[in-house]
Design a protein around this motif. Structure first.
Motif, PDB file in Angstrom:
ATOM      1  N   VAL A   1       0.720  -1.448  -0.002  1.00  0.00           N
ATOM      2  CA  VAL A   1      -0.100  -0.106   0.058  1.00  0.00           C
ATOM      3  C   VAL A   1       0.805   1.351  -0.115  1.00  0.00           C
ATOM      4  O   VAL A   1       1.789   1.457   0.707  1.00  0.00           O
ATOM      5  CB  VAL A   1      -0.908   0.060   1.350  1.00  0.00           C
ATOM      6  CG1 VAL A   1      -1.819   1.377   1.162  1.00  0.00           C
ATOM      7  CG2 VAL A   1      -1.807  -1.377   1.344  1.00  0.00           C
ATOM      8  N   PHE A   2       0.405   2.218  -0.682  1.00  0.00           N
ATOM      9  CA  PHE A   2       1.049   3.661  -0.666  1.00  0.00           C
ATOM     10  C   PHE A   2       0.384   4.586  -0.035  1.00  0.00           C
ATOM     11  O   PHE A   2      -0.939   4.964  -0.660  1.00  0.00           O
ATOM     12  CB  PHE A   2       1.568   4.063  -2.187  1.00  0.00           C
ATOM     13  CG  PHE A   2       2.310   5.319  -2.014  1.00  0.00           C
ATOM     14  CD1 PHE A   2       3.485   5.485  -1.547  1.00  0.00           C
ATOM     15  CD2 PHE A   2       1.470   6.540  -2.748  1.00  0.00           C
ATOM     16  CE1 PHE A   2       4.136   6.701  -1.773  1.00  0.00           C
ATOM     17  CE2 PHE A   2       2.232   7.791  -2.393  1.00  0.00           C
ATOM     18  CZ  PHE A   2       3.465   7.956  -2.016  1.00  0.00           C
TER      19      PHE A   2
ATOM     20  N   LYS B   1      11.888   2.364  -0.007  1.00  0.00           N
ATOM     21  CA  LYS B   1      12.836   3.294   0.753  1.00  0.00           C
ATOM     22  C   LYS B   1      14.104   3.652  -0.156  1.00  0.00           C
ATOM     23  O   LYS B   1      15.292   3.705   0.607  1.00  0.00           O
ATOM     24  CB  LYS B   1      13.269   2.302   2.092  1.00  0.00           C
ATOM     25  CG  LYS B   1      11.963   1.812   2.796  1.00  0.00           C
ATOM     26  CD  LYS B   1      12.372   1.506   4.194  1.00  0.00           C
ATOM     27  CE  LYS B   1      11.411   0.881   5.161  1.00  0.00           C
ATOM     28  NZ  LYS B   1      10.916  -0.314   4.326  1.00  0.00           N
ATOM     29  N   ASN B   2      13.800   3.941  -1.110  1.00  0.00           N
ATOM     30  CA  ASN B   2      15.161   4.502  -2.022  1.00  0.00           C
ATOM     31  C   ASN B   2      14.745   5.419  -2.889  1.00  0.00           C
ATOM     32  O   ASN B   2      14.817   5.637  -4.099  1.00  0.00           O
ATOM     33  CB  ASN B   2      15.268   3.273  -3.099  1.00  0.00           C
ATOM     34  CG  ASN B   2      16.765   3.520  -3.901  1.00  0.00           C
ATOM     35  OD1 ASN B   2      17.388   4.253  -3.403  1.00  0.00           O
ATOM     36  ND2 ASN B   2      16.732   2.846  -4.872  1.00  0.00           N
ATOM     37  N   LEU B   3      13.844   6.465  -2.228  1.00  0.00           N
ATOM     38  CA  LEU B   3      13.462   7.689  -3.031  1.00  0.00           C
ATOM     39  C   LEU B   3      14.607   8.653  -3.537  1.00  0.00           C
ATOM     40  O   LEU B   3      14.714  10.061  -3.116  1.00  0.00           O
ATOM     41  CB  LEU B   3      12.276   8.653  -2.211  1.00  0.00           C
ATOM     42  CG  LEU B   3      11.526   9.253  -3.057  1.00  0.00           C
ATOM     43  CD1 LEU B   3      10.817   8.482  -4.158  1.00  0.00           C
ATOM     44  CD2 LEU B   3      10.541   9.650  -1.841  1.00  0.00           C
ATOM     45  N   LYS B   4      15.644   8.222  -4.188  1.00  0.00           N
ATOM     46  CA  LYS B   4      16.866   9.118  -4.310  1.00  0.00           C
ATOM     47  C   LYS B   4      16.684   9.459  -5.854  1.00  0.00           C
ATOM     48  O   LYS B   4      17.455   8.782  -6.689  1.00  0.00           O
ATOM     49  CB  LYS B   4      17.870   8.265  -4.140  1.00  0.00           C
ATOM     50  CG  LYS B   4      18.370   8.142  -2.633  1.00  0.00           C
ATOM     51  CD  LYS B   4      19.688   7.393  -2.626  1.00  0.00           C
ATOM     52  CE  LYS B   4      19.951   7.345  -0.799  1.00  0.00           C
ATOM     53  NZ  LYS B   4      18.987   6.561  -0.089  1.00  0.00           N
ATOM     54  N   LYS B   5      15.959  10.661  -5.994  1.00  0.00           N
ATOM     55  CA  LYS B   5      15.644  10.807  -7.620  1.00  0.00           C
ATOM     56  C   LYS B   5      15.086  12.293  -7.616  1.00  0.00           C
ATOM     57  O   LYS B   5      14.552  12.484  -6.573  1.00  0.00           O
ATOM     58  CB  LYS B   5      14.510   9.844  -8.224  1.00  0.00           C
ATOM     59  CG  LYS B   5      14.885   9.587  -9.605  1.00  0.00           C
ATOM     60  CD  LYS B   5      13.628   8.833  -9.897  1.00  0.00           C
ATOM     61  CE  LYS B   5      13.532   8.930 -11.679  1.00  0.00           C
ATOM     62  NZ  LYS B   5      14.446   8.428 -12.439  1.00  0.00           N
TER      63      LYS B   5
ATOM     64  N   ILE C   1       6.631   6.378  -6.737  1.00  0.00           N
ATOM     65  CA  ILE C   1       5.743   5.635  -5.774  1.00  0.00           C
ATOM     66  C   ILE C   1       6.608   4.309  -5.418  1.00  0.00           C
ATOM     67  O   ILE C   1       6.626   3.895  -4.277  1.00  0.00           O
ATOM     68  CB  ILE C   1       4.333   5.456  -6.062  1.00  0.00           C
ATOM     69  CG1 ILE C   1       3.691   6.637  -6.049  1.00  0.00           C
ATOM     70  CG2 ILE C   1       3.692   4.320  -5.043  1.00  0.00           C
ATOM     71  CD1 ILE C   1       2.117   6.357  -6.508  1.00  0.00           C
ATOM     72  N   LEU C   2       6.918   3.558  -6.166  1.00  0.00           N
ATOM     73  CA  LEU C   2       7.619   2.249  -6.041  1.00  0.00           C
ATOM     74  C   LEU C   2       9.189   2.713  -5.364  1.00  0.00           C
ATOM     75  O   LEU C   2       9.565   1.864  -4.541  1.00  0.00           O
ATOM     76  CB  LEU C   2       7.894   1.538  -7.135  1.00  0.00           C
ATOM     77  CG  LEU C   2       6.580   0.917  -7.817  1.00  0.00           C
ATOM     78  CD1 LEU C   2       6.621   0.451  -9.502  1.00  0.00           C
ATOM     79  CD2 LEU C   2       5.831  -0.036  -7.107  1.00  0.00           C
TER      80      LEU C   2
END
Ligand code: AMP
Ligand code: GLY
Length: 441
Positions: A89-90, A326-330, A320-321
């Motif tokens: 779930v997001f 836990k890798n929102l490095k963008k 979202i993915l």
């Protein structure tokens, strides 16, 4: 992958529309969806708080990811519930959702972690006199004060007040007469802030946080602060329009908001042991002196989403993915354009209104100029009918805010349903600012 969006408003239509553009998606579903969503996704009339049936549906359709639109299921713990059954779930969990679900929690959190917010105190039913004394002291200082019910009230729990009588009435209504039920068992009374409101919405994996472009909803500072008619007059409503980006909230202020609001927010969440993966929305008041947080929401704004997603170049599903990993490095990428949304509402809204009015659109939509996101609509026999108060979100795109505004309003001329009403001044404040400040910005 198969994605399920929970909700059925304009915000969810925009989410489905954007997710459908991803190369990672195979099928999109929405519960309960609406007429417009049913054109581009599979919909079924399961209410957003019916967790058992949402679970059953998700298992049956082999859903890979659930994206939650509204605050209520989040506050009731839909994320915890579905994730316990191994469905991804997001949306923040129940504890994290307290940032929206409890004003007292949010205000105390902000105070503890140094996020600027209006000075406040909290009161319960045993403290009526203290509450009134405090409110009077604020009225004396500022001529206004703000009273807020602690719990979720669908936009009806905050009162900006300007005299003793109406303030005392609201305090009595909430604490004694329990007009808002449990949501009003505790109240926050706070100083009234004056300035310009901006919605700044981000996405976080608890460690990293990416911000979308700022946007502005249409409300104002009086007791009925969200207004239906032009010049901010009229009764309380949901947001009647929005635009993005915001001419008076440029890069420097976005960076400041990141440092002064979102960084301490993430720090505080970690200190409190609260994991947060989802959307976080800061309702900000830009005063002459600084940035103040009016509220946090734990989801995308409505109608802000309808203007920020058309300006997002990046693949939302990919983002979202990454957050889920836990890798929102963008970095998020945006189109160098403006988007403006005007909400078309049913006659009578926000009070009693009739449903089932046939909607007609006399023109083909030019994609580079317009998008229509549906809210309260349903589709029958290949025709659309009204089924809610806020019916359509008509968006205009343009190279400038003025052009976006012109495109939105020129499409509205081609749309008709009986009793249709809308504001004709969406974007005015932003355009006026732009025109008066071109040399300074
Ligand atoms: P909230 O329920 O906290 O989201 O507040 C709803 C709306 O009330 C905000 O968007 C503002 O327009 C207004 N509002 C809330 N708090 C304040 C405040 N301290 N000063 C001025 N306006 C406020
Ligand atoms: N546009 C205000 C909200 O979504 O709460």
């Amino acid at each position: 992958m198969k994605v399920l969006v929970i909700g059925g408003g304009g915000r969810e239509h925009a989410l489905v529309w954007k997710i459908k553009k991803s190369s990672l998606v195979k099928e999109v579903y929405a519960l309960p969806g609406n007429g417009g969503i049913s054109e581009i996704a599979f919909v079924e009339k399961i209410p957003v708080n019916d967790f058992e049936n949402i679970l059953k549906f998700s298992l049956e359709k082999k859903i890979d990811l659930v994206v939650v639109g509204p605050e209520e299921p989040l506050s009731l713990g839909i994320t915890d519930f579905l994730e316990a059954k191994s469905i991804k779930v997001f949306g923040p969990n129940k504890k994290a959702s307290l940032l929206e679900g409890s004003k007292v929690f949010a205000k105390e959190f902000m105070k503890k972690y140094g996020i600027k917010t209006a000075e406040f105190e909290v009161f319960t039913e045993n403290e009526i006199k203290k509450a009134k004394d405090y409110a009077l002291s604020l009225l004396k200082k500022d001529n206004f004060c703000v009273v807020k019910a602690d719990g979720l009230c669908f936009g009806k729990g905050s009162f900006v007040l300007k005299d003793k009588e109406s303030t005392f009435k609201v305090i009595d209504d909430l604490l004694i007469n329990q007009k808002l039920g449990k949501a009003g068992e505790k109240i926050v009374i706070e100083r009234c802030l004056f300035g310009k409101e901006v919605s700044l919405i981000g996405i976080t994996d608890s460690e990293n946080l990416l911000l979308f472009l700022p946007s502005q909803d249409h409300k104002r500072l009086f007791q009925d602060h969200k207004r239906l008619l032009d010049n901010d007059e009229g009764p309380n409503t949901g947001g009647m329009g929005a635009y993005s980006p915001v001419p008076f909230f440029k890069k420097e202020l976005i960076l400041k908001a990141y440092e002064k609001i979102f960084k301490p927010l993430l720090f505080g969440l970690e200190k409190e042991g609260i994991f947060y993966c989802g959307v976080i929305y800061a309702g900000i008041m830009l005063t002459e002196e600084d940035l103040y947080v009016l509220e946090f929401n734990v989801r995308f704004g409505d109608p802000e989403t309808q203007v920020i997603l058309p300006l997002l170049k990046s693949d939302l599903l990919e983002i979202i993915l990454l957050a889920k990993e836990k890798n929102l490095k963008k970095e998020l990428e945006f189109y160098d354009k403006s988007c403006l949304c005007v909400v078309l509402a049913s006659a009578g809204y926000p009070y009693q209104y009739e449903k089932g009015k046939k909607i007609t659109l006399k023109k083909e939509i030019e994609e580079e100029k317009n998008i229509i996101f549906h809210a309260g609509t349903e589709k029958r026999d290949n025709e659309f009918y009204t089924s809610g108060g806020r019916v359509l979100n008509v968006c205009g795109l343009g190279n400038t805010l003025k052009e976006a505004q012109a495109n939105a309003y020129s499409l509205i001329k081609e749309i008709y349903f009986e009793g249709m009403q809308f504001r004709s001044d969406i974007g005015k404040k932003g355009i006026d600012y732009e025109e008066n400040n071109t040399s300074k910005s």
